[in-house]
Design a protein around this motif. Structure first.
Motif, short mmCIF file in Angstrom:
data_model
loop_
_atom_site.label_atom_id
_atom_site.label_comp_id
_atom_site.label_asym_id
_atom_site.label_seq_id
_atom_site.Cartn_x
_atom_site.Cartn_y
_atom_site.Cartn_z
N ASN A 133 0.81 -1.23 0.00
CA ASN A 133 0.00 0.00 0.00
C ASN A 133 0.84 1.27 0.00
N TRP A 134 2.14 1.16 -0.21
CA TRP A 134 2.99 2.35 -0.13
C TRP A 134 4.03 2.34 -1.24
N PRO A 135 4.61 3.48 -1.58
CA PRO A 135 4.32 4.80 -0.99
C PRO A 135 2.89 5.25 -1.32
N PRO A 136 2.25 5.93 -0.37
CA PRO A 136 0.86 6.35 -0.57
C PRO A 136 0.75 7.40 -1.67
N GLU A 137 -0.37 7.38 -2.36
CA GLU A 137 -0.59 8.32 -3.46
C GLU A 137 -0.41 9.76 -3.01
N ALA A 138 -0.88 10.07 -1.81
CA ALA A 138 -0.82 11.45 -1.33
C ALA A 138 0.61 11.92 -1.08
N PHE A 139 1.56 10.97 -0.97
CA PHE A 139 2.95 11.34 -0.70
C PHE A 139 3.80 11.31 -1.97
N LYS A 140 3.27 10.78 -3.05
CA LYS A 140 4.05 10.65 -4.27
C LYS A 140 4.53 11.98 -4.85
N PRO A 141 3.74 13.06 -4.79
CA PRO A 141 4.26 14.34 -5.28
C PRO A 141 5.53 14.78 -4.53
N PHE A 142 5.59 14.50 -3.24
CA PHE A 142 6.79 14.85 -2.46
C PHE A 142 7.97 14.02 -2.94
N LEU A 143 7.75 12.73 -3.20
CA LEU A 143 8.82 11.87 -3.70
C LEU A 143 9.30 12.32 -5.06
#
Length: 297
Positions: A133-143
């Protein structure tokens, strides 16, 4: 959410993975707390303060985080961090722990427990990396931003204007009440990450190593884990849906209780620490009583 005064002591220990920094408070059986990405051991300040009467509470700074220091070639993946925890406990001559993890630290805790089940007295997992389930979609822009070379500038922006950290485009969604996160707390989390170019480089490598194959790889072992496990989940987390708390409960045979904190977000160990501490206290004491009864019988 003001900066808390604490009786916890900052210590450091040299192990093969690096010079590991950690906070410690209390005495007795050891509880080991594992934080997630961008934070450090300070996440657990309320647990160290509130539970040190029944546990020797230890919160580590992960590789590439906090005051922990590593060499440039050190692996910083979640599996490498799980290996670091084993080295850390070996160096302190600690046989077993009550393991507690949040966010990336929850994934690391699962890997550690799956690979070292004999070292886990109990486990507690909060909203965290689980299976695939990771990296979560909501954190992908940061990555993506970090991969494109924008990490240093973004961290500097959040430190220069703390409201950037609190914004919905940054870490605001991780909190129920981001406006209550003090400037001092933000400084404590982010300042160590920008101390020098090496620290920024290490964090960039940590982010680049996000790969759910690490947690998928231990699934079969996790399904054999009998350590009494408490799962506490904030239901309004934008990163890890509550369905993953059910996945963990269904796949860890030692699960004794699954609790939902209604409307809580991923960093609820800070915001709802009183309620969370009570869950931890009850979990540990219940398992201690169960063990005592089994020995007596």
């Amino acid at each position: 959410m003001a900066t808390a005064k604490s009786s916890a002591v900052r210590r450091n220990i040299e192990i093969p993975s690096g010079r590991i920094s950690y906070l410690e408070d209390g005495s007795g059986p050891v509880a080991l707390f594992v934080h997630g990405v961008l934070l450090n051991s300070y996440l657990w300040r309320h647990q160290l303060d509130g539970l040190s009467d029944i546990r020797r509470c230890i919160a580590v700074d992960l590789l590439a985080h906090g005051d922990t220091e590593i060499i440039e070639s050190q692996d910083v993946s979640v599996t490498a961090n799980a290996k670091m925890l084993r080295e850390f406990l070996d160096a302190l001559k600690i046989d077993q722990v009550d393991l507690v993890g949040n966010d990336s630290g929850g994934g690391i805790a699962q890997i550690f427990a799956a690979l070292n089940p004999e070292r886990v007295r109990t486990m507690t997992l909060t909203n965290c990396d689980t299976h695939d389930n990771w990296p979560p979609e909501a954190f992908k822009p940061f990555l993506e931003m970090a991969a494109a070379g924008g990490l240093a500038g973004t961290l500097d922006a959040m430190l220069s204007d703390k409201n950037v950290y609190r914004s919905q485009q940054a870490l605001g969604p991780a909190y129920e009440n981001p406006e209550q996160v003090s400037d001092d707390i933000i400084e404590t989390y982010l300042r160590p990450l920008v101390q020098n170019e090496q620290r920024i480089f290490d964090l960039r490598r940590f982010l680049a190593a996000f790969d759910n194959s690490h947690t998928v790889a231990v699934q079969d072992r996790l399904k054999k884990l009998n350590a009494p496990t408490l799962i506490v989940w904030g239901t309004d987390d934008v990163y890890f849906d509550v369905k993953w708390s059910h996945w963990l409960a269904d796949n860890i045979p030692g699960t004794t209780r699954r609790v939902e904190f209604k409307e809580a977000r991923i960093f609820f160990p800070e915001e709802r620490w009183q309620k969370f501490n009570q869950e931890l206290r009850t979990h540990w004491q219940t398992q201690q009583s169960t063990l005592a009864r089994s020995i007596d019988s």
